[in-house]
Write an enzyme that holds these catalytic residues in place. Sequence first.
Site, PDB file in Angstrom:
ATOM      1  N   ASP A 184       0.817  -1.151   0.043  1.00  0.00           N
ATOM      2  CA  ASP A 184      -0.017   0.114   0.061  1.00  0.00           C
ATOM      3  C   ASP A 184       0.551   1.061   0.149  1.00  0.00           C
ATOM      4  O   ASP A 184       1.905   1.373   0.742  1.00  0.00           O
ATOM      5  CB  ASP A 184      -0.829  -0.129   1.137  1.00  0.00           C
ATOM      6  CG  ASP A 184      -1.908   1.122   1.298  1.00  0.00           C
ATOM      7  OD1 ASP A 184      -2.734   1.091   0.469  1.00  0.00           O
ATOM      8  OD2 ASP A 184      -1.939   1.958   2.194  1.00  0.00           O
ATOM      9  N   GLU A 245       1.338  -0.399  -4.954  1.00  0.00           N
ATOM     10  CA  GLU A 245       0.592   0.625  -5.249  1.00  0.00           C
ATOM     11  C   GLU A 245       1.120   1.984  -5.671  1.00  0.00           C
ATOM     12  O   GLU A 245       1.659   2.615  -4.655  1.00  0.00           O
ATOM     13  CB  GLU A 245      -0.541   0.542  -4.008  1.00  0.00           C
ATOM     14  CG  GLU A 245      -1.645   1.668  -4.650  1.00  0.00           C
ATOM     15  CD  GLU A 245      -2.120   2.529  -3.441  1.00  0.00           C
ATOM     16  OE1 GLU A 245      -3.432   2.990  -3.623  1.00  0.00           O
ATOM     17  OE2 GLU A 245      -1.616   2.694  -2.422  1.00  0.00           O
TER      18      GLU A 245
HETATM   19  C1  NOJ Z   1      -4.561   3.056  -0.695  1.00  0.00           C
HETATM   20  C2  NOJ Z   1      -5.787   2.036  -0.317  1.00  0.00           C
HETATM   21  O1  NOJ Z   1      -6.238   1.556  -1.720  1.00  0.00           O
HETATM   22  C3  NOJ Z   1      -6.852   3.202   0.108  1.00  0.00           C
HETATM   23  O2  NOJ Z   1      -8.282   2.189   0.281  1.00  0.00           O
HETATM   24  C4  NOJ Z   1      -6.478   3.708   1.653  1.00  0.00           C
HETATM   25  O3  NOJ Z   1      -7.435   4.467   1.985  1.00  0.00           O
HETATM   26  C5  NOJ Z   1      -5.088   4.364   1.411  1.00  0.00           C
HETATM   27  N1  NOJ Z   1      -4.102   3.606   0.642  1.00  0.00           N
HETATM   28  C6  NOJ Z   1      -4.518   4.505   2.854  1.00  0.00           C
HETATM   29  O4  NOJ Z   1      -4.142   3.282   3.117  1.00  0.00           O
END
Ligand code: NOJ
Length: 470
Positions: A184, A245
């Site tokens: 993430d 991500e």
């Molecule tokens: C990306 C995640 O996909 C999202 O859902 C989240 O709110 C943020 N990162 C913070 O972790």
Amino acid sequence: MTWWRSGSIYEVYPRSFQDSDGDGIGDLRGIARRLPYLRDLGVDAVWLTPIYPSPQRDFGYDITDHCDVDPQYGTLADLDALIEAAHGNGLKLILDYVPNHTSDLHPWFTEHPDWYLWHEGGPPNNWIAVFGGPAWEQVGDRSYYHAYLPEQPDLDWRNPAVREAMYAVLRFWSARGVDGFRVDAMRQLLKDPRLRDNPPNPDYEPGMPEYDSLIPLHTTDLDEVQDIVAEMRAVIGDDRLMIAEVYAEIERLVRYYGVDGRGAHLPFNFHLLSTSWEAEAIGALVERYEAALPEGAWPNWVLGNHDRPRIASRVGPAQARVAAMLLLTLRGTPTLYYGDEIGMTDVPVQRYDFRDGARTPMQWDARGGFTSGEPWLPYGDLEINAEDSSLLPLYKRLLRLRREFSEEGYRPMHAADGVLAYARGDRIAVALNLTGEPRPLPVEGELALSTHLDGGGRGLRADEGVVLRI
Ligand code: NOJ
């Protein structure tokens, strides 16, 4: 060949996939029950968004214990059983890994305050949180930094103790048999040690999210983040998949593959989510991405996730079929978002979070089928359901067909206005009509599959895509 090059990934939002105990919230046992559905669909891996103990302020992205399961979702034993059952069904299991921040209720926040980013006094600069508002939260005479909610303080990745503690998390889950991690907020991990102000965004217009009013120059995508990417990859190793991500321009995004492949196997490519739904724009995107990929890097494509509006709402039901064909015939690993394979649409609801609309319960049958109780979010239109779907058979056919040419190269082809066409290797051509009017085919060939699933192949009908053997 590694499984994820020819394979595909299916994102499950555990809270909304299948409830097994009637509390209206999806759980791990529910997911285990639905594994045969995923096997029959033909995907290769299941990625679960966070299932760890959490006060759920950001639905699991605010973690209080990285090495356990939230009781709402089950137990560690349920997760072990799910991993085993996934493997028994020929599926890989990928967990979400959230290194940038924890919940403010994580014991670390009180036991190891030096693991977080504190500043004496009030906010030292103009940094803005991704969800809006100042990114500094003042507590007494000090402030801490949070890229997201105030309840999600950022860890200080310059502190070796933080790195060690967070790498131990990767080792913990690796030892339990998971097949990979989706990391993430990778680009957020380091911030400018001099705490310089972020510059204003000259393209900002009123009405855009507050976060976009500044260019996050000193809070995201610092060059040194690449050292952490490489370190993390070394811990994850080569037997497990590392997905990162990263929302970034293509040329910045591809840096996350690392030098000599010592980075993420797949830095998520989200560009289909924001590119306008036009043949020319998508064609240009694919070419730019293909050209930017470093030597040996394997591409990937994402058409939906739990943070963005659903594809069927964005492009409409007719083009959702074309979108499926695009996702599953481009070169690279596709990631599907649960429910998109049956054409689920955004539901007009905002009960807990601004993204609720894309996170509603999976619509298994005409009565819902997600829970025996009251679902935590309402269902959408139940005429859209997995038992009676004309889109699902298309996804199944595509997921099988793509195995024939998944390793073949991508070559753009010239086509009529509004048609996106490309070859995969020497023997496969794909032509996608992104318009609501008939168009000529760019090339002759034998029809392998039409998005309409009934004949075709002499020309492109409105909103039709075809795969041809040439
Ligand atoms: C990306 C995640 O996909 C999202 O859902 C989240 O709110 C943020 N990162 C913070 O972790």
